[in-house]
Design an enzyme around this catalytic site. Structure first.
Site, PDB file in Angstrom:
ATOM      1  N   VAL A  98       1.086  -1.284  -0.087  1.00 18.58           N
ATOM      2  CA  VAL A  98      -0.359   0.258   0.061  1.00 18.58           C
ATOM      3  C   VAL A  98       0.910   1.058  -0.115  1.00 18.58           C
ATOM      4  CG1 VAL A  98      -1.814   0.793   0.989  1.00 18.58           C
ATOM      5  CG2 VAL A  98      -1.404  -1.148   1.005  1.00 18.58           C
ATOM      6  N   ALA A  99       1.921   1.293   0.277  1.00 18.81           N
ATOM      7  CA  ALA A  99       2.840   2.537   0.856  1.00 18.81           C
ATOM      8  C   ALA A  99       3.780   2.626  -0.750  1.00 18.81           C
ATOM      9  CB  ALA A  99       4.296   1.941   1.468  1.00 18.81           C
ATOM     10  N   THR A 100       3.566   4.225  -0.800  1.00 19.59           N
ATOM     11  CA  THR A 100       3.825   5.067  -1.879  1.00 19.59           C
ATOM     12  C   THR A 100       4.775   6.233  -1.627  1.00 19.59           C
ATOM     13  OG1 THR A 100       3.009   5.525  -4.053  1.00 19.59           O
ATOM     14  CG2 THR A 100       1.568   5.999  -2.756  1.00 19.59           C
ATOM     15  N   LYS A 104       2.866   5.388  -9.811  1.00 26.39           N
ATOM     16  CA  LYS A 104       1.756   4.703  -9.482  1.00 26.39           C
ATOM     17  C   LYS A 104       2.078   3.789 -11.552  1.00 26.39           C
ATOM     18  CE  LYS A 104      -0.201   4.232  -6.719  1.00 26.39           C
ATOM     19  NZ  LYS A 104      -0.417   3.661  -5.687  1.00 26.39           N
ATOM     20  N   GLY A 159      -9.954   3.786  -7.708  1.00 23.10           N
ATOM     21  CA  GLY A 159     -10.618   5.333  -8.113  1.00 23.10           C
ATOM     22  C   GLY A 159      -9.964   6.162  -6.733  1.00 23.10           C
ATOM     23  N   VAL A 212     -10.412   7.762  -3.690  1.00 24.26           N
ATOM     24  CA  VAL A 212     -11.238   6.891  -1.991  1.00 24.26           C
ATOM     25  C   VAL A 212     -11.426   7.920  -1.178  1.00 24.26           C
ATOM     26  CG1 VAL A 212      -9.888   5.370  -0.362  1.00 24.26           C
ATOM     27  CG2 VAL A 212      -8.912   5.225  -2.839  1.00 24.26           C
TER      28      VAL A 212
END
Length: 338
Positions: free
Chosen positions: A83-85, A175, A199, A201
């Site tokens: 999940v980390a970005t 991404k 999409g 969130v």
């Protein structure tokens, strides 16, 4: 099938990550959650306060700019939710020139750690619908044309978009290329890879502040210029604004985790309103409020959206009205809107 599994969640104290950790604990899983800084008392306490955390939550220090740190958290896990970005460059880092390089290096390091683990069956990546623009002809669309936004759609990174500045460009590149990199691992050494291109969130949160994506959802009401520009960018890039509730995102992540076998890319959005429709919802629900009516709706086209996730049996619970209303009510709760 997956009840009681040991799972890793990278970015466990973020918006989606924290909601996902809570759901996993509620369902009896052992969770390895990574944080950039274990000395951040507010984030650590947020996670440690969740039901089941005392028995089944383990926190690990790991960040994108030091990707080798993720291996300890991955060890012994059956599923890894990436999940980390990285949203901003690390000023103290000289190894990577930008967030895209750092994100790609972390993806490769995480996949290598998963392959070495001997335990990881599946890596599930939380991507962005901004990587799936159906348009390939630039900003202008002549006449009324029809497009399909599905799992084969990839944003053309070489094209300019009117509302895309450096931050947004870095995010879209990061991404898009990270998702492609992860999907290039096609069951290598028995590790399946799934990506959910989500999409915008919103809807609710367990954080003590309004997350960035939720700020974009409610920007016509708050008047925040940067967030409002990003809402325009979504309309410009995608032909609409794909919306999904944070709970639906996490349910979708659990849905693909619990499949006996699954791989590939899935778009994840419950609805695709135009920016004008979002403004109309806010005007109807909050009469008297000052609503920004400056909308991006320049594309004279129709976009058909993928239902691949629905065809597998997944069901969304929240519609656009609920996502908008929930986002506004959360912002009020934390004092961001009077």
């Amino acid at each position: 099938m997956a009840k009681g599994s040991t799972v890793c969640v990278t970015g466990g104290a973020g918006y989606i990550g924290s909601w996902l950790v809570r759901k996993l604990l509620q369902r009896g899983h052992v969770v390895h959650a990574t944080l950039r800084n274990l000395d951040d008392k507010s984030k650590v306490q947020l996670l440690k306060s969740l039901d089941g955390a005392d028995e089944r939550l383990h926190l690990f220090k790991a960040e994108i700019y030091h990707p080798e740190e993720f291996e300890a958290a991955i060890h012994g896990c059956e599923f890894v939710f990436h999940v980390a970005t990285p949203l901003f460059p690390n000023p103290g880092d000289t190894q990577y020139k930008d967030t895209t390089e750092a994100s790609l290096a972390a993806a490769r390091s995480i996949m290598s750690a998963c392959e070495r683990s001997g335990s990881v069956r599946r890596v599930i990546y939380t991507g962005s619908a901004m990587s799936a623009s159906p348009f390939s002809k630039g900003n202008g669309v002549a006449g009324r044309e029809e497009y399909t936004m599905d799992e084969s759609s990839w944003t053309p990174l070489h094209l300019p978009f009117a509302y895309m500045e450096e931050f947004e460009r870095n995010y879209v590149w990061s991404k898009t290329l990270t998702e492609k990199e992860l999907l290039s691992y096609r069951g290598d050494r028995g590790v399946e890879v799934v990506s959910l291109a989500c999409g915008l969130v919103g809807g609710d949160s367990i954080l003590g502040y309004v997350p960035g994506s939720m700020s974009v959802v409610i920007s016509p009401l708050t008047g925040q210029k940067l967030s409002h520009k990003q809402l325009k960018l979504l309309q410009e890039m995608l032909g609409s604004v794909p919306f999904v509730h944070v709970d639906d995102v996490c349910e979708a992540l659990l849905f693909v985790m619990e499949k006996p076998s699954i791989f590939g890319r899935f778009l994840c959005a419950s609805c695709h309103p135009l920016m004008q429709q979002i403004v109309e919802i806010l005007e109807r629900e909050y009469p008297g409020a000052l609503i920004l009516k400056d909308v991006e709706d320049s594309r004279s086209c129709k976009v058909n959206y993928s239902s691949k996730l629905l065809e597998l049996g997944f069901k969304y619970k929240y519609n656009v009205d609920q996502i908008v209303a929930g986002s506004v009510e959360f912002a009020k709760r934390v004092g961001n809107i009077n």
